[in-house]
Design an enzyme around this catalytic site. Structure first.
Site, PDB file in Angstrom:
ATOM      1  N   SER A  10      96.204  44.101  67.138  1.00  0.00           N
ATOM      2  CA  SER A  10      95.997  45.389  67.211  1.00  0.00           C
ATOM      3  C   SER A  10      96.210  45.761  68.583  1.00  0.00           C
ATOM      4  O   SER A  10      97.059  46.654  68.744  1.00  0.00           O
ATOM      5  CB  SER A  10      94.764  46.004  66.630  1.00  0.00           C
ATOM      6  OG  SER A  10      94.639  47.244  66.536  1.00  0.00           O
ATOM      7  N   LYS A  61      90.314  48.193  70.201  1.00  0.00           N
ATOM      8  CA  LYS A  61      90.959  48.047  68.793  1.00  0.00           C
ATOM      9  C   LYS A  61      90.241  47.328  67.737  1.00  0.00           C
ATOM     10  O   LYS A  61      90.710  46.731  66.770  1.00  0.00           O
ATOM     11  CB  LYS A  61      91.961  46.956  69.149  1.00  0.00           C
ATOM     12  CG  LYS A  61      93.291  47.433  70.338  1.00  0.00           C
ATOM     13  CD  LYS A  61      93.552  49.075  70.272  1.00  0.00           C
ATOM     14  CE  LYS A  61      94.340  49.655  69.122  1.00  0.00           C
ATOM     15  NZ  LYS A  61      94.547  50.942  69.276  1.00  0.00           N
ATOM     16  N   TRP A  75      87.777  54.819  63.931  1.00  0.00           N
ATOM     17  CA  TRP A  75      87.228  55.189  62.631  1.00  0.00           C
ATOM     18  C   TRP A  75      85.834  55.152  62.541  1.00  0.00           C
ATOM     19  O   TRP A  75      85.319  56.218  61.785  1.00  0.00           O
ATOM     20  CB  TRP A  75      87.500  53.668  61.989  1.00  0.00           C
ATOM     21  CG  TRP A  75      87.375  53.709  60.632  1.00  0.00           C
ATOM     22  CD1 TRP A  75      87.236  54.701  59.594  1.00  0.00           C
ATOM     23  CD2 TRP A  75      87.203  52.447  59.626  1.00  0.00           C
ATOM     24  NE1 TRP A  75      87.109  54.248  58.441  1.00  0.00           N
ATOM     25  CE2 TRP A  75      87.314  52.906  58.359  1.00  0.00           C
ATOM     26  CE3 TRP A  75      87.307  51.100  60.019  1.00  0.00           C
ATOM     27  CZ2 TRP A  75      87.026  51.941  57.140  1.00  0.00           C
ATOM     28  CZ3 TRP A  75      87.145  50.138  58.823  1.00  0.00           C
ATOM     29  CH2 TRP A  75      87.167  50.612  57.613  1.00  0.00           C
ATOM     30  N   HIS A 101      84.172  51.235  76.126  1.00  0.00           N
ATOM     31  CA  HIS A 101      84.489  49.943  76.043  1.00  0.00           C
ATOM     32  C   HIS A 101      83.827  49.230  77.396  1.00  0.00           C
ATOM     33  O   HIS A 101      84.415  47.978  77.582  1.00  0.00           O
ATOM     34  CB  HIS A 101      86.017  49.889  76.095  1.00  0.00           C
ATOM     35  CG  HIS A 101      86.908  50.402  74.849  1.00  0.00           C
ATOM     36  ND1 HIS A 101      86.329  50.243  73.719  1.00  0.00           N
ATOM     37  CD2 HIS A 101      87.924  51.288  74.849  1.00  0.00           C
ATOM     38  CE1 HIS A 101      87.039  50.956  72.699  1.00  0.00           C
ATOM     39  NE2 HIS A 101      88.253  51.703  73.556  1.00  0.00           N
ATOM     40  N   GLY A 111      95.467  48.864  59.770  1.00  0.00           N
ATOM     41  CA  GLY A 111      94.276  48.870  58.900  1.00  0.00           C
ATOM     42  C   GLY A 111      93.641  48.017  58.115  1.00  0.00           C
ATOM     43  O   GLY A 111      93.264  48.149  56.881  1.00  0.00           O
TER      44      GLY A 111
HETATM   45  P1  A3P Z   1      95.324  48.063  63.257  1.00  0.00           P
HETATM   46  O1  A3P Z   1      96.312  47.981  64.357  1.00  0.00           O
HETATM   47  O2  A3P Z   1      95.141  46.672  62.917  1.00  0.00           O
HETATM   48  O3  A3P Z   1      95.924  48.850  62.039  1.00  0.00           O
HETATM   49  P2  A3P Z   1      90.559  51.329  67.910  1.00  0.00           P
HETATM   50  O4  A3P Z   1      90.279  52.832  67.248  1.00  0.00           O
HETATM   51  O5  A3P Z   1      89.420  50.762  68.387  1.00  0.00           O
HETATM   52  O6  A3P Z   1      91.808  51.329  68.730  1.00  0.00           O
HETATM   53  O7  A3P Z   1      91.010  50.499  66.567  1.00  0.00           O
HETATM   54  C1  A3P Z   1      92.254  50.710  66.069  1.00  0.00           C
HETATM   55  C2  A3P Z   1      92.403  50.011  64.903  1.00  0.00           C
HETATM   56  O8  A3P Z   1      91.539  50.621  63.681  1.00  0.00           O
HETATM   57  C3  A3P Z   1      93.789  50.017  64.114  1.00  0.00           C
HETATM   58  O9  A3P Z   1      94.045  48.597  63.539  1.00  0.00           O
HETATM   59  C4  A3P Z   1      93.682  51.197  63.291  1.00  0.00           C
HETATM   60  O10 A3P Z   1      94.768  51.247  62.317  1.00  0.00           O
HETATM   61  C5  A3P Z   1      92.393  50.911  62.530  1.00  0.00           C
HETATM   62  N1  A3P Z   1      91.861  52.061  61.699  1.00  0.00           N
HETATM   63  C6  A3P Z   1      91.750  53.050  62.449  1.00  0.00           C
HETATM   64  N2  A3P Z   1      91.331  53.972  61.110  1.00  0.00           N
HETATM   65  C7  A3P Z   1      91.041  53.132  60.174  1.00  0.00           C
HETATM   66  C8  A3P Z   1      90.591  53.496  58.772  1.00  0.00           C
HETATM   67  N3  A3P Z   1      90.137  54.563  58.409  1.00  0.00           N
HETATM   68  N4  A3P Z   1      90.451  52.355  58.109  1.00  0.00           N
HETATM   69  C9  A3P Z   1      90.998  50.989  58.546  1.00  0.00           C
HETATM   70  N5  A3P Z   1      91.435  50.750  59.539  1.00  0.00           N
HETATM   71  C10 A3P Z   1      91.537  52.021  60.405  1.00  0.00           C
END
Ligand code: A3P
Length: 281
Positions: free
Chosen positions: A133, A43, A48, A103, A250
Site C-alpha cells: 500500500s 498505510k 478507515w 504517525h 482494501g
Molecule cells: P490498500 O492500498 O491496500 O488498498 P491509510 O489510510 O493508513 O493511508 O491506509 C490506506 C489503506 O487502507 C489502503 O490500502 C486503503 O485502500 C485502505 N482502506 C481505506 N478505507 C478502507 C475500507 N473502508 N476498507 C478497507 N480498506 C480500506
C-alpha cells in the site's frame, strides 16, 4: 527521496507535510481527558479508522460527516502544509472534543499518554500489505517512479518516510499495557466489521444502538469510502491521480502478488523477531 526529505531525531519526514519547528511543537502537546488519538504506521488503514472513530463519536451522523474532509474532522497532529496554519496550533485552539491521528513515535507523547486519560487506538496491519500500500502511495503522493523491488530496498535501508515499520511497532506496542491504549488490527476490522465498531464505541464510552452501528458499518465499507469524496481525496492537489486512487484495493494478502521468495522470507524473519514476542494473535 521524496521532495523535501529530511531527518529529525533519526526518522525521515517530508517538508511537504511537516517541518522541524512543527515537529518540535508536537512534543509540547497537552492531551485532554476526552481526546481520542489514533496511532498508526502509514498505510495501515488510518483513514478507515478515522472515519469509524468520527462516526462513533458523532452518533453515526453521516450527514455531518459529509460536510468536510476526513483530514479536517480527524486531523494528523504533525501535518503542517506550507502557507496554512499547522494542525498542532489549530488543535491547541479547538475547544471541542479532539479526534486526531499521528504517525509519529511514542517519544513525542508517552508522558502525556501516561498522565492523561486520553484514549489511544493503536492500529496495525500486516507488514506485507502495508508495504504494498505504501509503494502505491509513494507513486500517488511523491511521484516515486521506481519499481516494487527498488521500493523494497528503501524499506530495507529504513529510509521510508516515518521510518521502519518494525521499529515503529516495537516502540508503540510497549504502551499496550496502559489502560487507555487499545490495539486494533486491519485484518480483524475487515473480518469483524460490526464487532469492531461495537468494540470501538465501548472503548470510547459511547452507547450506540444496533441501528447506528449498522449505519457506521455501511458508511465505512470499502465501496462507500471509495465513492465518498470526503475520504477518497480525489481532489487532493498533492496526488498524481493518474497513478490511481487513495482508497485503492482494501484487501488482505495483496502482498502475495508482489513479493518474491527472498522478500517473503525477509519479512517472515522480521515478524518472528520483532512482532511475535508481543503475542498479538
Ligand atoms: P490498500 O492500498 O491496500 O488498498 P491509510 O489510510 O493508513 O493511508 O491506509 C490506506 C489503506 O487502507 C489502503 O490500502 C486503503 O485502500 C485502505 N482502506 C481505506 N478505507 C478502507 C475500507 N473502508 N476498507 C478497507 N480498506 C480500506
Amino acid at each position: 527521496y521524496p521532495d523535501g526529505y529530511f531527518i529529525y531525531d533519526g526518522i525521515p519526514y517530508t517538508s511537504t507535510m511537516c517541518s522541524v519547528s512543527n515537529l518540535s511543537a508536537c512534543k509540547e502537546i497537552q492531551f485532554r481527558d476526552d481526546d481520542v488519538l489514533i496511532a498508526s504506521y502509514p498505510k495501515t488503514g488510518t483513514t478507515w479508522l478515522q472515519e469509524m472513530v468520527y462516526l462513533v463519536c458523532n452518533d453515526a451522523n453521516t450527514e455531518k460527516a459529509k460536510e468536510s474532509m476526513i483530514g479536517d474532522r480527524v486531523p494528523c497532529i504533525e501535518h503542517a502544509f506550507q502557507g496554512k496554519q499547522s494542525t498542532i496550533n489549530k488543535l491547541k485552539d479547538n475547544k471541542q472534543q479532539r479526534l486526531m491521528f499521528t504517525h509519529l513515535r511514542t517519544s513525542f507523547f508517552e508522558q502525556e499518554i501516561k498522565q492523561s486519560n486520553i484514549k489511544v487506538i493503536l492500529l496495525i496491519r500486516n507488514a506485507g500489505d502495508t508495504l504494498i500500500s505504501y509503494y502505491h502511495f509513494y507513486k500517488l503522493a511523491t511521484r516515486y517512479s521506481g519499481d516494487w523491488n527498488s521500493f523494497f530496498e528503501i524499506f530495507q535501508k529504513k529510509q521510508l518516510v516515518y521510518g521502519d515499520y518494525y521499529d515503529w511497532y516495537v516502540d508503540w506496542l510497549r504502551l499496550l499495557h496502559f489502560p487507555n491504549v487499545i490495539l486494533m488490527r486491519y485484518e480483524d476490522i475487515k473480518r469483524y466489521h460490526a464487532a469492531s465498531v461495537e468494540m470501538l464505541s465501548r472503548f470510547l464510552g459511547k452507547t450506540l444502538s444496533s441501528n447506528e452501528i449498522q449505519i457506521i458499518v455501511e458508511a465505512t465499507s470499502f465501496t462507500a469510502m471509495k465513492h465518498n469524496p470526503g475520504t477518497n481525496q480525489k481532489q487532493n492537489p498533492m496526488f498524481d491521480h493518474q497513478q490511481g486512487e487513495f482508497i485503492r484495493k482494501g484487501e488482505v494478502g495483496d502482498w502475495k502478488n508482489y513479493f518474491n521468495e527472498e522478500q517473503t522470507i525477509y519479512i517472515k524473519h522480521l515478524d518472528e523477531e520483532f512482532l511475535k514476542p508481543f503475542e498479538l494473535e
